[in-house]
Scaffold this motif. Sequence first.
Motif, PDB file in Angstrom:
ATOM      1  N   LEU A   1     -16.133  -4.713 -11.024  1.00 25.18           N
ATOM      2  CA  LEU A   1     -17.545  -4.365 -11.220  1.00 25.18           C
ATOM      3  C   LEU A   1     -17.680  -3.140 -12.123  1.00 25.18           C
ATOM      4  CD1 LEU A   1     -18.756  -4.847  -7.526  1.00 25.18           C
ATOM      5  CD2 LEU A   1     -19.284  -6.337  -9.479  1.00 25.18           C
ATOM      6  N   PRO A   2     -17.275  -3.245 -13.390  1.00 24.74           N
ATOM      7  CA  PRO A   2     -17.334  -2.086 -14.285  1.00 24.74           C
ATOM      8  C   PRO A   2     -18.749  -1.619 -14.575  1.00 24.74           C
ATOM      9  CG  PRO A   2     -16.840  -4.090 -15.507  1.00 24.74           C
ATOM     10  CD  PRO A   2     -16.756  -4.449 -14.050  1.00 24.74           C
ATOM     11  N   GLU A   3     -19.752  -2.482 -14.338  1.00 25.90           N
ATOM     12  CA  GLU A   3     -21.144  -2.108 -14.604  1.00 25.90           C
ATOM     13  C   GLU A   3     -21.743  -1.251 -13.493  1.00 25.90           C
ATOM     14  OE1 GLU A   3     -21.387  -6.048 -12.351  1.00 25.90           O
ATOM     15  OE2 GLU A   3     -20.009  -5.003 -13.696  1.00 25.90           O
ATOM     16  N   CYS A   4     -21.048  -1.148 -12.347  1.00 25.48           N
ATOM     17  CA  CYS A   4     -21.524  -0.336 -11.226  1.00 25.48           C
ATOM     18  C   CYS A   4     -20.867   1.043 -11.249  1.00 25.48           C
ATOM     19  CB  CYS A   4     -21.206  -1.016  -9.898  1.00 25.48           C
ATOM     20  SG  CYS A   4     -22.045  -2.591  -9.644  1.00 25.48           S
ATOM     21  N   VAL A   5     -21.575   2.020 -10.682  1.00 22.90           N
ATOM     22  CA  VAL A   5     -21.018   3.364 -10.507  1.00 22.90           C
ATOM     23  C   VAL A   5     -20.644   3.530  -9.043  1.00 22.90           C
ATOM     24  CG1 VAL A   5     -21.459   5.847 -10.631  1.00 22.90           C
ATOM     25  CG2 VAL A   5     -22.396   4.329 -12.386  1.00 22.90           C
ATOM     26  N   PHE A   6     -19.401   3.908  -8.793  1.00 20.37           N
ATOM     27  CA  PHE A   6     -18.917   4.085  -7.426  1.00 20.37           C
ATOM     28  C   PHE A   6     -18.773   5.574  -7.135  1.00 20.37           C
ATOM     29  CE2 PHE A   6     -17.815  -0.195  -8.485  1.00 20.37           C
ATOM     30  CZ  PHE A   6     -17.904  -0.903  -7.291  1.00 20.37           C
ATOM     31  N   LEU A   7     -19.517   6.044  -6.143  1.00 13.35           N
ATOM     32  CA  LEU A   7     -19.416   7.430  -5.686  1.00 13.35           C
ATOM     33  C   LEU A   7     -18.529   7.449  -4.453  1.00 13.35           C
ATOM     34  CD1 LEU A   7     -23.025   8.922  -5.962  1.00 13.35           C
ATOM     35  CD2 LEU A   7     -20.993   9.711  -7.144  1.00 13.35           C
ATOM     36  N   VAL A   8     -17.454   8.242  -4.504  1.00 14.03           N
ATOM     37  CA  VAL A   8     -16.491   8.286  -3.404  1.00 14.03           C
ATOM     38  C   VAL A   8     -16.504   9.678  -2.786  1.00 14.03           C
ATOM     39  CG1 VAL A   8     -14.092   7.952  -2.739  1.00 14.03           C
ATOM     40  CG2 VAL A   8     -15.049   6.592  -4.586  1.00 14.03           C
ATOM     41  N   ALA A   9     -16.698   9.723  -1.461  1.00 16.17           N
ATOM     42  CA  ALA A   9     -16.722  10.991  -0.740  1.00 16.17           C
ATOM     43  C   ALA A   9     -15.762  10.914   0.437  1.00 16.17           C
ATOM     44  CB  ALA A   9     -18.133  11.293  -0.239  1.00 16.17           C
ATOM     45  N   GLY A  10     -15.076  12.022   0.725  1.00 14.85           N
ATOM     46  CA  GLY A  10     -14.188  12.051   1.876  1.00 14.85           C
ATOM     47  C   GLY A  10     -12.948  12.880   1.639  1.00 14.85           C
ATOM     48  N   THR A  11     -12.297  13.239   2.710  1.00 19.33           N
ATOM     49  CA  THR A  11     -11.086  14.056   2.654  1.00 19.33           C
ATOM     50  C   THR A  11      -9.984  13.357   1.872  1.00 19.33           C
ATOM     51  OG1 THR A  11     -11.652  14.969   4.823  1.00 19.33           O
ATOM     52  CG2 THR A  11      -9.395  15.281   4.055  1.00 19.33           C
ATOM     53  N   ASP A  12      -9.360  14.090   0.982  1.00 21.77           N
ATOM     54  CA  ASP A  12      -8.202  13.637   0.191  1.00 21.77           C
ATOM     55  C   ASP A  12      -8.528  12.541  -0.821  1.00 21.77           C
ATOM     56  OD1 ASP A  12      -6.462  15.404   1.450  1.00 21.77           O
ATOM     57  OD2 ASP A  12      -5.890  13.968   2.998  1.00 21.77           O
ATOM     58  N   THR A  13      -9.800  12.267  -1.064  1.00 19.53           N
ATOM     59  CA  THR A  13     -10.137  11.221  -2.035  1.00 19.53           C
ATOM     60  C   THR A  13      -9.836  11.649  -3.473  1.00 19.53           C
ATOM     61  OG1 THR A  13     -12.448  11.996  -1.919  1.00 19.53           O
ATOM     62  CG2 THR A  13     -11.873  10.034  -0.647  1.00 19.53           C
ATOM     63  N   GLU A  14      -9.525  12.914  -3.661  1.00 20.28           N
ATOM     64  CA  GLU A  14      -9.101  13.352  -5.000  1.00 20.28           C
ATOM     65  C   GLU A  14      -7.766  12.719  -5.396  1.00 20.28           C
ATOM     66  OE1 GLU A  14      -7.385  16.250  -2.051  1.00 20.28           O
ATOM     67  OE2 GLU A  14      -9.358  15.349  -2.380  1.00 20.28           O
ATOM     68  N   LYS A  15      -7.058  12.150  -4.433  1.00 19.93           N
ATOM     69  CA  LYS A  15      -5.781  11.485  -4.709  1.00 19.93           C
ATOM     70  C   LYS A  15      -5.970  10.132  -5.410  1.00 19.93           C
ATOM     71  CE  LYS A  15      -3.467  13.601  -0.714  1.00 19.93           C
ATOM     72  NZ  LYS A  15      -2.832  13.350   0.603  1.00 19.93           N
ATOM     73  N   LEU A  16      -7.188   9.631  -5.404  1.00 19.96           N
ATOM     74  CA  LEU A  16      -7.453   8.363  -6.082  1.00 19.96           C
ATOM     75  C   LEU A  16      -7.250   8.509  -7.582  1.00 19.96           C
ATOM     76  CD1 LEU A  16     -10.696   7.298  -4.183  1.00 19.96           C
ATOM     77  CD2 LEU A  16      -8.501   6.093  -4.122  1.00 19.96           C
ATOM     78  N   PRO A  17      -6.837   7.443  -8.264  1.00 19.70           N
ATOM     79  CA  PRO A  17      -6.646   7.537  -9.721  1.00 19.70           C
ATOM     80  C   PRO A  17      -7.965   7.756 -10.455  1.00 19.70           C
ATOM     81  CG  PRO A  17      -6.472   5.258  -8.978  1.00 19.70           C
ATOM     82  CD  PRO A  17      -6.514   6.102  -7.741  1.00 19.70           C
TER      83      PRO A  17
ATOM     84  N   LEU B   1     -12.735  20.318  15.224  1.00 21.27           N
ATOM     85  CA  LEU B   1     -14.173  20.224  14.947  1.00 21.27           C
ATOM     86  C   LEU B   1     -14.395  20.106  13.449  1.00 21.27           C
ATOM     87  CD1 LEU B   1     -15.681  22.767  17.505  1.00 21.27           C
ATOM     88  CD2 LEU B   1     -15.859  20.275  17.544  1.00 21.27           C
ATOM     89  N   GLY B   2     -13.663  19.177  12.830  1.00 18.83           N
ATOM     90  CA  GLY B   2     -13.800  18.958  11.391  1.00 18.83           C
ATOM     91  C   GLY B   2     -15.000  18.092  11.069  1.00 18.83           C
ATOM     92  N   ILE B   3     -14.822  17.092  10.198  1.00 11.93           N
ATOM     93  CA  ILE B   3     -15.962  16.319   9.713  1.00 11.93           C
ATOM     94  C   ILE B   3     -15.901  14.854  10.137  1.00 11.93           C
ATOM     95  CG2 ILE B   3     -16.333  17.800   7.725  1.00 11.93           C
ATOM     96  CD1 ILE B   3     -14.838  15.670   6.054  1.00 11.93           C
ATOM     97  N   GLY B   4     -15.048  14.512  11.090  1.00 15.01           N
ATOM     98  CA  GLY B   4     -14.903  13.125  11.507  1.00 15.01           C
ATOM     99  C   GLY B   4     -16.044  12.643  12.383  1.00 15.01           C
TER     100      GLY B   4
END
Length: 367
Positions: free
Chosen positions: A232-248, A15-18
């Motif tokens: 797209l360096p002029e855009c701001v990308f918001l990333v949410a989700g499990t294990d996304t801290e692994k992104l550079p 019963l996680g967040i999927g």
Amino acid sequence: MNKKYKRVLHVIPSLGIGGAERCLHRFVLGQEYNEGSTVIVTLLPESESRVSKDLTELGISVLSLNLRSIWFFPISIFKLAWMIYKFKPSIVQSWMHYADLVATLALLISGRRKNTRLIWGVRCSNLDFSQYGWKLFFTVKVCSFLSAKADVIIANSEAGRSAHVKLGYASERFRVVHNGIDVDKFAPIGVEARNKFRAKFSIPEDAFIVVMAARFDPQKDYQTFLRVVGRLPECVFLVAGTDTEKLPRISNVIKVGVFGDMPTLFGSADCVLSTSAYGEGFPNVVAEAMACGVPAVATNVGDVSLIIGDTGYITDVKDCDGIVNAIISIKSECLHDKERRSKMSRRRILENFELKKMISQLIYIQS
């Protein structure tokens, strides 16, 4: 005299967040029931989650089979069989492949098969089994052999139904019920809330925000996402989700991890992005963002084209150029066109994928 409701035992991996977990959550909360008429059993050891807490507070029993490894598999089947024997449900409803397999074997062992309807749940479409190891491949193969034993197989997408029929599932058992979106919860937010959210993350009020809400998983194709970010360096990308801290670490990417307030996250954005390469059935994040009035850019997997229609942009899988051009097109629109697209996006969800529609369809199948 109180109305008597059918006893239903749901089986789900956790019963996680999927998407499946949230769908079950919304379904159970959205229907009437008698106390003790609904039980939810998780395969995995259950940790405290928002979904689990909401259900237990409502008086619904949440039990766990504590399936810690494959070696516990036989024990878990017999534990569930005993639960079915004791609870005597009218319906056993399972959610996703592993739960379908365990629920079927347990129901057969319980001795209550003749008295109990078995409803399976299919939540994905075409899978790349090479990314997930032999256990999933084996489970799906066994499920395809057992699928005729299910009374109904509910797929949350036409793509999911088609993919599983090709895998050998019994085609005559399928019913397609698309996910339902809580359009009261997922709704446009005001300018003040939007600006407050942006200030929290030091994002300028006039910045163009793209939200990517997906766990860090091969299915979600973060490689293509990172290529888009670089273009797209002029855009701001918001990333949410499990294990996304692994992104550079990238200057125009903000990682918010597992985020609790998705309506505000979506409502503060200008566009939602899905770069999935395979496996999607009905991607909730696309529909939820659209319900918030946020247009979508998504790769053509699962039932994405059916969800988006003509309100956003659909590209080929791994089509970095197509994705970049789609985001630029939305970004370049005048205010009038942006407002029109926002209203179109929300209206499409209201007219086709509202939560009450899903609940009524599932209740009908259970009846």
